[in-house]
Write a protein that holds these residues in place. Sequence first.
Motif, PDB file in Angstrom:
ATOM      1  N   LEU A   4       5.442   0.412 -11.070  1.00  0.00           N
ATOM      2  CA  LEU A   4       4.311   0.970 -10.328  1.00  0.00           C
ATOM      3  C   LEU A   4       3.731  -0.090  -9.411  1.00  0.00           C
ATOM      4  N   TYR A   5       3.727   0.199  -8.123  1.00  0.00           N
ATOM      5  CA  TYR A   5       3.162  -0.720  -7.134  1.00  0.00           C
ATOM      6  C   TYR A   5       1.675  -0.433  -6.983  1.00  0.00           C
ATOM      7  N   THR A   6       0.856  -1.485  -6.904  1.00  0.00           N
ATOM      8  CA  THR A   6      -0.591  -1.283  -6.887  1.00  0.00           C
ATOM      9  C   THR A   6      -1.292  -2.373  -6.098  1.00  0.00           C
ATOM     10  N   ASN A   7      -2.367  -2.002  -5.424  1.00  0.00           N
ATOM     11  CA  ASN A   7      -3.167  -3.030  -4.753  1.00  0.00           C
ATOM     12  C   ASN A   7      -4.066  -3.734  -5.770  1.00  0.00           C
ATOM     13  N   THR A  44      -0.070  -5.524  -1.094  1.00  0.00           N
ATOM     14  CA  THR A  44      -1.078  -4.924  -0.227  1.00  0.00           C
ATOM     15  C   THR A  44      -0.748  -3.444  -0.063  1.00  0.00           C
ATOM     16  N   SER A  45      -1.759  -2.664   0.307  1.00  0.00           N
ATOM     17  CA  SER A  45      -1.524  -1.233   0.505  1.00  0.00           C
ATOM     18  C   SER A  45      -0.464  -1.000   1.574  1.00  0.00           C
ATOM     19  N   ALA A  46      -0.490  -1.808   2.631  1.00  0.00           N
ATOM     20  CA  ALA A  46       0.494  -1.650   3.705  1.00  0.00           C
ATOM     21  C   ALA A  46       1.912  -1.896   3.182  1.00  0.00           C
ATOM     22  N   ASP A  47       2.084  -2.916   2.355  1.00  0.00           N
ATOM     23  CA  ASP A  47       3.405  -3.212   1.791  1.00  0.00           C
ATOM     24  C   ASP A  47       3.881  -2.082   0.878  1.00  0.00           C
ATOM     25  N   ILE A  48       2.958  -1.512   0.113  1.00  0.00           N
ATOM     26  CA  ILE A  48       3.320  -0.425  -0.806  1.00  0.00           C
ATOM     27  C   ILE A  48       3.768   0.803  -0.021  1.00  0.00           C
ATOM     28  N   VAL A  49       3.030   1.137   1.018  1.00  0.00           N
ATOM     29  CA  VAL A  49       3.391   2.294   1.841  1.00  0.00           C
ATOM     30  C   VAL A  49       4.772   2.100   2.460  1.00  0.00           C
ATOM     31  N   ARG A  50       5.051   0.901   2.951  1.00  0.00           N
ATOM     32  CA  ARG A  50       6.368   0.635   3.547  1.00  0.00           C
ATOM     33  C   ARG A  50       7.475   0.768   2.504  1.00  0.00           C
ATOM     34  N   ALA A  51       7.223   0.259   1.290  1.00  0.00           N
ATOM     35  CA  ALA A  51       8.237   0.318   0.236  1.00  0.00           C
ATOM     36  C   ALA A  51       8.525   1.758  -0.166  1.00  0.00           C
ATOM     37  N   ALA A  59       6.462   5.176  -6.340  1.00  0.00           N
ATOM     38  CA  ALA A  59       5.059   5.536  -6.158  1.00  0.00           C
ATOM     39  C   ALA A  59       4.197   4.293  -6.277  1.00  0.00           C
ATOM     40  N   GLY A  60       2.945   4.416  -5.856  1.00  0.00           N
ATOM     41  CA  GLY A  60       2.021   3.292  -5.959  1.00  0.00           C
ATOM     42  C   GLY A  60       0.593   3.763  -5.829  1.00  0.00           C
TER      43      GLY A  60
END
Length: 298
Positions: A97-100, A130-137, A145-146
């Motif tokens: 799980l990716y998270t800020n 970062t949120s930007a990195d999570i969205v890109r991933a 998901a994140g």
Amino acid sequence: MRLDLADLHLFLCIVDSGSITAGAARANLALASASERMRNMESVAGVALLERRSRGSVTTEAGEALAHHARLILRQQDILKGELQDFAVGARGTIHLYTNTAALTEFLPSRLAPWLADRPRLRIELKERTSADIVRAIASGLAEAGIVSDAISAEGLQLHPVAKDHLVLIVPQKHPLAHRNKIQLAEVLDQPFVGLSQGSALQDHIDDQARVAGSLLDYRIRMRAYEGVCEMVTHGIGIGILPQNIARRYKRRYAYRTLLLTDDWARRQLCLCFKNWKELSAPMQSLLIHLGADTGTF
């Protein structure tokens, strides 16, 4: 084109390590064997995948495309292995799980604990980004998901708000700005700051916004934890930016003033982020429902 999973794994080892020699070692292959496999891959592909340089190798455009799809294929293989293992041992392996930063420190702990307690063989690996990195991933298929801030653009993805995460500025009680209730980041770019350690996803986000506003923040000191930031600000070392809930919690112990940041990027909500609900693994769906995903909207 016929490339087996071992070929894809070797190629990613080379890409991630920056050289065929290091990639071969990471893949537990002899250098000669790895080099031969790479020649065969390029022969099968009919195009160069790596650009050999004196200090290593970098991917060509074709190599970048192969690396992207190789990661997708190997991630799908991992999901398949996890689901098959579930039938064998009654568990689903590890959820990534990716998270800020804000979600990692404030939102998740109390919510994850009861869910994990009911699943004693399940593991969760939290990856702070970062949120930007999570969205890109997620958009590229490298993550299922994140949890991100809704201040970030997430075109093509689904966002489900689950908690408020507004950011505030904290200042010493005798600071010239202490009488203010609201402020914008542009008004304090010339002030000395107390920040979080380098690598903090939240601090990276704040630094990005400062650069957009045309400046770099002047950090007198960086602290590992939010409480350290609060203590430094209380003693007049500088000013700091924290999630509102965290600032409210530590204000019971430390003497500082809180000013609401009125920038759009600071008025945030934490959101569950994913691409397609039906493509999520069963344990990820279960976790997101527990965290507040509204299943009636998809």
